[in-house]
Scaffold this motif. Structure first.
Motif, PDB file in Angstrom:
ATOM      1  N   GLY A   1       0.785  -1.236   0.000  1.00  0.00           N
ATOM      2  CA  GLY A   1       0.000   0.000   0.000  1.00  0.00           C
ATOM      3  C   GLY A   1       0.808   1.272   0.000  1.00  0.00           C
ATOM      4  O   GLY A   1       0.295   2.330   0.302  1.00  0.00           O
ATOM      5  N   LYS A   2       2.094   1.166  -0.303  1.00  0.00           N
ATOM      6  CA  LYS A   2       2.888   2.400  -0.380  1.00  0.00           C
ATOM      7  C   LYS A   2       2.937   2.897  -1.818  1.00  0.00           C
ATOM      8  O   LYS A   2       2.629   2.173  -2.749  1.00  0.00           O
ATOM      9  N   ALA A   3       3.382   4.126  -1.986  1.00  0.00           N
ATOM     10  CA  ALA A   3       3.514   4.670  -3.324  1.00  0.00           C
ATOM     11  C   ALA A   3       4.555   3.838  -4.078  1.00  0.00           C
ATOM     12  O   ALA A   3       5.478   3.288  -3.491  1.00  0.00           O
ATOM     13  N   ILE A   4       4.385   3.772  -5.387  1.00  0.00           N
ATOM     14  CA  ILE A   4       5.347   3.049  -6.223  1.00  0.00           C
ATOM     15  C   ILE A   4       6.722   3.725  -6.107  1.00  0.00           C
ATOM     16  O   ILE A   4       7.752   3.071  -6.059  1.00  0.00           O
ATOM     17  N   VAL A   5       6.710   5.050  -6.082  1.00  0.00           N
ATOM     18  CA  VAL A   5       7.959   5.785  -5.922  1.00  0.00           C
ATOM     19  C   VAL A   5       8.388   5.678  -4.461  1.00  0.00           C
ATOM     20  O   VAL A   5       7.933   6.413  -3.598  1.00  0.00           O
ATOM     21  N   GLY A   6       9.235   4.714  -4.187  1.00  0.00           N
ATOM     22  CA  GLY A   6       9.565   4.427  -2.798  1.00  0.00           C
ATOM     23  C   GLY A   6      10.929   4.947  -2.398  1.00  0.00           C
ATOM     24  O   GLY A   6      11.437   5.936  -2.939  1.00  0.00           O
ATOM     25  N   ASP A   7      11.518   4.247  -1.429  1.00  0.00           N
ATOM     26  CA  ASP A   7      12.778   4.676  -0.828  1.00  0.00           C
ATOM     27  C   ASP A   7      13.921   4.795  -1.836  1.00  0.00           C
ATOM     28  O   ASP A   7      14.758   5.697  -1.725  1.00  0.00           O
ATOM     29  N   ILE A   8      13.966   3.887  -2.798  1.00  0.00           N
ATOM     30  CA  ILE A   8      15.105   3.870  -3.738  1.00  0.00           C
ATOM     31  C   ILE A   8      15.151   5.155  -4.559  1.00  0.00           C
ATOM     32  O   ILE A   8      16.204   5.777  -4.704  1.00  0.00           O
ATOM     33  N   CYS A   9      13.976   5.584  -5.034  1.00  0.00           N
ATOM     34  CA  CYS A   9      13.929   6.763  -5.908  1.00  0.00           C
ATOM     35  C   CYS A   9      14.526   7.993  -5.225  1.00  0.00           C
ATOM     36  O   CYS A   9      15.244   8.767  -5.840  1.00  0.00           O
ATOM     37  N   CYS A  10      14.186   8.186  -3.945  1.00  0.00           N
ATOM     38  CA  CYS A  10      14.621   9.413  -3.277  1.00  0.00           C
ATOM     39  C   CYS A  10      15.886   9.185  -2.453  1.00  0.00           C
ATOM     40  O   CYS A  10      16.229   9.990  -1.601  1.00  0.00           O
ATOM     41  N   ASN A  11      16.597   8.093  -2.723  1.00  0.00           N
ATOM     42  CA  ASN A  11      17.870   7.821  -2.034  1.00  0.00           C
ATOM     43  C   ASN A  11      17.721   7.768  -0.522  1.00  0.00           C
ATOM     44  O   ASN A  11      18.645   8.155   0.203  1.00  0.00           O
ATOM     45  N   LYS A  12      16.565   7.347  -0.049  1.00  0.00           N
ATOM     46  CA  LYS A  12      16.368   7.307   1.396  1.00  0.00           C
ATOM     47  C   LYS A  12      17.403   6.373   2.026  1.00  0.00           C
ATOM     48  O   LYS A  12      17.616   5.263   1.540  1.00  0.00           O
ATOM     49  N   LYS A  13      18.038   6.858   3.075  1.00  0.00           N
ATOM     50  CA  LYS A  13      19.066   6.054   3.739  1.00  0.00           C
ATOM     51  C   LYS A  13      18.391   5.025   4.622  1.00  0.00           C
ATOM     52  O   LYS A  13      18.134   5.251   5.797  1.00  0.00           O
ATOM     53  N   THR A  14      18.104   3.862   4.034  1.00  0.00           N
ATOM     54  CA  THR A  14      17.423   2.783   4.756  1.00  0.00           C
ATOM     55  C   THR A  14      18.448   1.732   5.157  1.00  0.00           C
ATOM     56  O   THR A  14      19.604   1.794   4.758  1.00  0.00           O
ATOM     57  N   ALA A  15      17.979   0.757   5.923  1.00  0.00           N
ATOM     58  CA  ALA A  15      18.863  -0.344   6.311  1.00  0.00           C
ATOM     59  C   ALA A  15      19.426  -1.037   5.071  1.00  0.00           C
ATOM     60  O   ALA A  15      20.579  -1.477   5.062  1.00  0.00           O
ATOM     61  N   LEU A  16      18.621  -1.113   4.003  1.00  0.00           N
ATOM     62  CA  LEU A  16      19.094  -1.775   2.779  1.00  0.00           C
ATOM     63  C   LEU A  16      20.218  -0.984   2.123  1.00  0.00           C
ATOM     64  O   LEU A  16      21.280  -1.532   1.821  1.00  0.00           O
ATOM     65  N   LEU A  17      19.978   0.302   1.913  1.00  0.00           N
ATOM     66  CA  LEU A  17      20.977   1.111   1.221  1.00  0.00           C
ATOM     67  C   LEU A  17      22.272   1.195   2.030  1.00  0.00           C
ATOM     68  O   LEU A  17      23.373   1.055   1.485  1.00  0.00           O
ATOM     69  N   LEU A  18      22.142   1.398   3.338  1.00  0.00           N
ATOM     70  CA  LEU A  18      23.342   1.555   4.163  1.00  0.00           C
ATOM     71  C   LEU A  18      24.123   0.243   4.259  1.00  0.00           C
ATOM     72  O   LEU A  18      25.354   0.247   4.261  1.00  0.00           O
ATOM     73  N   THR A  19      23.401  -0.871   4.296  1.00  0.00           N
ATOM     74  CA  THR A  19      24.079  -2.174   4.294  1.00  0.00           C
ATOM     75  C   THR A  19      24.788  -2.384   2.960  1.00  0.00           C
ATOM     76  O   THR A  19      25.939  -2.847   2.920  1.00  0.00           O
ATOM     77  N   ALA A  20      24.120  -2.039   1.881  1.00  0.00           N
ATOM     78  CA  ALA A  20      24.728  -2.185   0.554  1.00  0.00           C
ATOM     79  C   ALA A  20      26.011  -1.368   0.476  1.00  0.00           C
ATOM     80  O   ALA A  20      27.043  -1.858   0.020  1.00  0.00           O
ATOM     81  N   LEU A  21      25.958  -0.121   0.950  1.00  0.00           N
ATOM     82  CA  LEU A  21      27.145   0.744   0.873  1.00  0.00           C
ATOM     83  C   LEU A  21      28.271   0.193   1.739  1.00  0.00           C
ATOM     84  O   LEU A  21      29.446   0.334   1.404  1.00  0.00           O
TER      85      LEU A  21
END
Lengths: 315, 315
Positions: free
Chosen positions: B215-235
């Motif tokens: 139920g979230k917008a299609i434009v999610g965390d990835i689009c706006c570079n949100k620093k999530t657990a996923l992105l920070l772990t990836a980095l």
């Protein structure tokens, strides 16, 4: 005797995140009269109270007061406060909102340090006061855009926005130090009416005070059509022709000097100043009469002098 | 059993000035899971507490939570919350600021109704929690503009912004109902870790959840570079070449679909999902282990189910 400024300085704002706490330190370091904590301490002294015991509540009231200034400045887009850029100018709106929120929480944190047996009452009063002040700010903002505002509406607004804080400061200090219910009420009423007198005097000084000693901008209440005790009294007292003339001037948004001179002349013609001074004196005198219900000691004398000083102030 | 929605509805917001109270009623009527007051009630039920006695604190936590959403939405310029325009969109920024302030005061007003003997502790905890949440929001805002944010920083931020409220809700409910210190701490730790697990699960679902059920917008965390657990772990996990590739994508601000696909592929290549799921499972398991320190009754069973539901949720 407790030094309020030192006590405020000794609160620790060098914590992380700096972006949250530095604006709080900045706001609290900007001085001001520290009237509210002083009133709390006077209220306590009147009943031989331990100042250290009252200090947390006194500081809570000062932090709360500064929180309201911080958020009000955002809402009013005020750029200067006590000669320095406001927080939302020096930082930004988000900082002002969030640091303000944290200041409100800090006020409650200080309040939670009052003696446990007194806490429930002190907290309930604080909440009522804080609610009143938010309601007062809301009315103040609404009045700007409302066509008709009566003098009664205005008195209610300044009671909420200004007076309840002074009243509650005195009452809280007295209560913690052991004042009985009648004395708590007398302290509250003293603060309430002294607050009304103070605010009305402010309106008078804006127009009739010496700009050099009053220290306000030359562009005062008249220029921006601020609904003050003077303007609302003038609108209520004026005959239809004079009222129309006054309302014509309210439509003028340039020619400041000319507008000030013309509106002041209208006020003089209507005898507005003495009318409003009468209201102020009424409130000063109600305040002073409350002192008779209180112990006649040094603290009471201090309140008497404060009332007289406020009534006769030139700035 | 107490009905939380009915209790919230029964709070009186039809007061004057309407401009202050209507936005509060609007915010509180927008629903949500009412998770925080429910946790407070479960904490109380676990110790056979009187729900009516805990209700004011439970409602205070819900009002506080909604206050933070209201002010956060102003700061984040969010336009929609729970499918409806946010307060600053429906009214304006000033209304959102002042009504938010009043909501915070109302939370303390509700809190002041807890049994007097419990009030000092409940108030101190509430203040600590509220401070943590402001600090968390400050870090969250700072992270957006900070170059390097570690996964540890992120965990600390979500602990402050989300978890301490859940933790304090459970502990406060248990404390009012008579939990001892070890039990208070176990309730707190359960809430803290379940909150962390919940937030991490949110990050995972944003990328890997079914958009229809999540139920979230299609434009999610990835689009706006949100620093999530996923992105920070990836980095943190990526070799220099992969990291450079990822950072290239962070500079892309159009081509949303392509960006999502590419970043997700990088996550998959790095095994980020299972890494982050491990962290989530660790916190779920710490939370569950706290339950062993608590009475094994229906309330504990409810918490166990809640933890398992959160860990397995698809939306």
């Amino acid at each position: 005797m407790v030094d309020i400024n030192k006590s405020i300085e000794s609160l620790n704002w060098t914590k992380e995140p700096k972006g949250l706490y530095e604006p709080i330190a900045y706001t609290l370091a900007s001085g001001g009269k520290r009237l509210r904590p002083q009133l709390a301490l006077i209220g306590a002294r009147m009943f031989g109270g331990n100042e250290e015991e009252v200090l947390p509540a006194a500081l809570a009231l000062e932090v709360f007061h500064n929180f309201t200034l911080l958020h009000d400045d955002v809402m009013d887009r005020a750029e200067v406060r006590r000669g320095r850029p406001t927080v939302h100018v020096k930082w930004d709106d988000n900082t002002a909102i969030l640091s303000g929120d944290q200041m409100l929480i800090e006020a409650y944190q200080l309040l939670s340090r009052v003696p446990e047996s007194k806490l429930p009452q002190v907290l309930r009063w604080f909440n009522e006061m804080a609610t009143g002040i938010c309601e007062g700010q809301q009315y103040d903002m609404e009045f700007e855009h409302r066509d008709h505002v009566g003098l009664d509406d205005y008195m209610k607004m300044i009671e909420l926005k200004t007076s309840v804080l002074l009243a509650n400061a005195l009452r809280t200090g007295g209560f913690i130090a052991g004042a009985n219910e009648a004395q708590q009420e007398a302290l509250y009423q003293f603060g309430l009416h002294i607050g009304l007198a103070f605010q009305i005097q402010d309106d008078i000084l804006d127009v009739y005070g010496d700009p050099k000693t009053f220290g306000k901008a030359i562009v005062g209440d008249i220029c921006c059509n601020k609904k003050t005790a003077l303007l609302l009294t003038a609108l209520e007292k004026a005959d239809p022709a004079t009222k129309a003339e006054l309302q014509q001037w309210l439509l003028v948004h340039d020619r400041n000097e000319e507008k000030i001179a013309a509106v002041t002349a209208l006020y003089n013609r209507l005898g507005v100043r003495s009318e409003v001074e009468k209201i102020m004196e009424k409130h000063t005198s109600i305040a002073l009469s409350q002192l008779n219900l209180l112990p006649q000691n040094d603290a009471a004398e201090q309140l008497r002098k404060l009332a007289e000083k406020l009534a006769n102030r030139k700035s």
